[in-house]
Design a protein around this motif. Structure first.
Motif, PDB file in Angstrom:
ATOM      1  N   SER A  96       0.794  -1.236   0.000  1.00 14.31           N
ATOM      2  CA  SER A  96       0.000   0.000   0.000  1.00 14.31           C
ATOM      3  C   SER A  96       0.824   1.283   0.000  1.00 14.31           C
ATOM      4  CB  SER A  96      -0.906   0.021   1.240  1.00 14.31           C
ATOM      5  OG  SER A  96      -1.584  -1.199   1.378  1.00 14.31           O
TER       6      SER A  96
ATOM      7  N   ALA B 100      -4.968   2.405   4.677  1.00  6.06           N
ATOM      8  CA  ALA B 100      -4.720   1.551   3.508  1.00  6.06           C
ATOM      9  C   ALA B 100      -4.140   0.173   3.781  1.00  6.06           C
ATOM     10  CB  ALA B 100      -3.802   2.310   2.542  1.00  6.06           C
TER      11      ALA B 100
ATOM     12  N   SER C 175      -5.825   1.854  -2.072  1.00  5.45           N
ATOM     13  CA  SER C 175      -5.263   3.198  -2.269  1.00  5.45           C
ATOM     14  C   SER C 175      -3.772   3.138  -1.942  1.00  5.45           C
ATOM     15  CB  SER C 175      -5.971   4.213  -1.375  1.00  5.45           C
ATOM     16  OG  SER C 175      -5.731   3.911  -0.011  1.00  5.45           O
ATOM     17  N   THR C 176      -3.053   4.189  -2.294  1.00  4.92           N
ATOM     18  CA  THR C 176      -1.611   4.209  -2.028  1.00  4.92           C
ATOM     19  C   THR C 176      -1.262   5.375  -1.113  1.00  4.92           C
ATOM     20  OG1 THR C 176      -1.232   3.299  -4.231  1.00  4.92           O
ATOM     21  CG2 THR C 176       0.682   4.177  -3.090  1.00  4.92           C
TER      22      THR C 176
ATOM     23  N   GLY D  30      -9.371   7.764   4.276  1.00  2.00           N
ATOM     24  CA  GLY D  30      -9.656   6.510   3.578  1.00  2.00           C
ATOM     25  C   GLY D  30     -11.011   6.529   2.897  1.00  2.00           C
TER      26      GLY D  30
END
Length: 385
Positions: A152, A181, A196-197, A334
């Protein structure tokens, strides 16, 4: 506007005082120029000195994002050369937001933490997991070897030690990244937006402290590297023109800033930068869906999210339970990633409107309509309108 207000000697005096004063003799301050020509002149003079003195770059931090510099300015220089051509303000220390009262290591966290469940993120995962959304986490760094975070993380940046990875030497940043994440379905925990990153931006040291100038550099990095969201789980009591300028520039560039409101249990005020209208200000709730006693509250809060006894990733592959508006903020970052992956065109003001439109009324509040708790499913529906 007419010619330059500052003569060359005034600029040189500023520069040389910064280079000759030790930490004890002068406070770190941010100097900004009212006129671009003065800023460019200072930049030129600084680059000439910087070539000849290796320590110059340590003494003077360039803040191009706000057309300024952070340097040590002694009191006597402030008094004798208070020029019309420059703004000078303190470059104070700022700290990460967590209430340390419930700091306790946890052996293992399997599955979905209560806060992630509470905001209904798992119900949304069949539609969105936050794929391709970039989240800058300006914090203490991250544990790159944590099994739940490996998939992540982007490289990010270490502002305290350029050229090295932003490794976490505190734990706070790793905890935030985990809630946003984490993605380890088999053995570990899952965060709100598992695909997500997170790009860790290390601006805070092992004590969880940073200068405002470090934050400005961090915001600048996030804008230049096209972060969709910036998580700011920190705050301070005093306002800062420099921080406001950086936040405004990011907002105008389309970056969504989510900020924690602070843990003083106050009813009428919250910390900066959460208090700026360009950010989404987050308060904390507990498992009973009530405002956590430590959380700031009141009209400046945009949304509440789980922030009490939150278990997330920690240093050396471990887990830790923490409480604070910091923890609440990571849930909101998030959730916004989940929404943006479905609706990439939404602006910061659109996102704020969706968040406020889709909140669930809280328990135990006199005026349930004004503010409420984050609810991912309601957000996704409101985002469709």
């Amino acid at each position: 506007m007419g010619g330059s207000n500052l003569d060359k000697s005034a600029i040189l005096r500023l520069l040389y005082s910064a280079l000759t004063h030790t930490a004890s003799a002068a406070k770190r301050r941010i100097v900004r120029f009212r006129q671009k020509s003065d800023y460019e002149r200072f930049l030129h003079e600084w680059s000439m000195i910087d070539k000849s003195l290796t320590e110059a770059s340590d003494a003077i931090r360039h803040l191009p994002f706000i057309q300024g510099f952070s340097l040590r300015v002694p009191g006597e220089l402030l008094r004798t050369h208070a020029h019309d051509g420059i703004w000078i303000e303190n470059d104070p220390l700022i700290s990460v937001h967590h209430s340390t009262s419930t700091y306790k290591p946890v052996t293992r966290e399997k599955g979905i933490p209560w806060g992630v469940q509470e905001i209904k993120a798992p119900i949304a995962w069949s539609m969105t997991t936050g794929h391709r959304i970039k989240i800058g986490v300006i914090d203490t760094g991250v544990d790159f070897s944590h099994p739940d975070l490996k998939q992540s993380l982007g490289r990010g940046i270490n502002l305290l030690n350029r050229g090295t990875l932003p490794h976490d030497d505190n734990g706070h940043g790793t905890h935030i990244a985990g809630t946003i994440a984490a993605a380890n379905q088999v053995h570990g925990m899952i965060g709100v937006a598992p695909r997500s990153t997170v790009y860790p931006v290390k601006a805070f040291d092992h004590n969880g402290s940073a200068f405002v100038s470090d934050i400005v550099l961090g915001i600048d990095w996030c804008v230049r590297n096209h972060m969709d969201i910036v998580n700011m789980s920190f705050g301070m009591k005093t306002r800062s023109k420099s921080l406001l300028t950086a936040v405004t520039n990011a907002y105008n560039a389309g970056v969504i800033i989510v900020a924690s409101s602070g843990n003083d249990g106050k009813r009428k005020s919250i910390d900066y930068p959460a208090r700026y209208p360009q950010t989404i200000a987050v308060g904390a709730t507990n498992r009973l869906r009530r405002i956590a006693p430590f959380s700031n509250r009141g009209m400046y809060i945009d949304v509440y999210a789980p922030g009490d006894k939150i278990i997330s990733a920690w240093l050396r592959g471990k887990y830790n339970e923490m409480s604070g508006t910091s923890m609440a903020t990571s849930h909101v970052s998030g959730a916004i990633a989940l929404l943006l992956a479905m609706r990439p065109g939404l602006s910061p003001s659109d996102i704020k409107a969706v968040v406020k439109r889709s909140m669930l009324p809280l328990r135990g509040t006199k005026a349930p309509r004004t503010t409420g708790e984050l609810d991912v499913m309601r957000m996704l529906q409101a985002g469709e309108r």
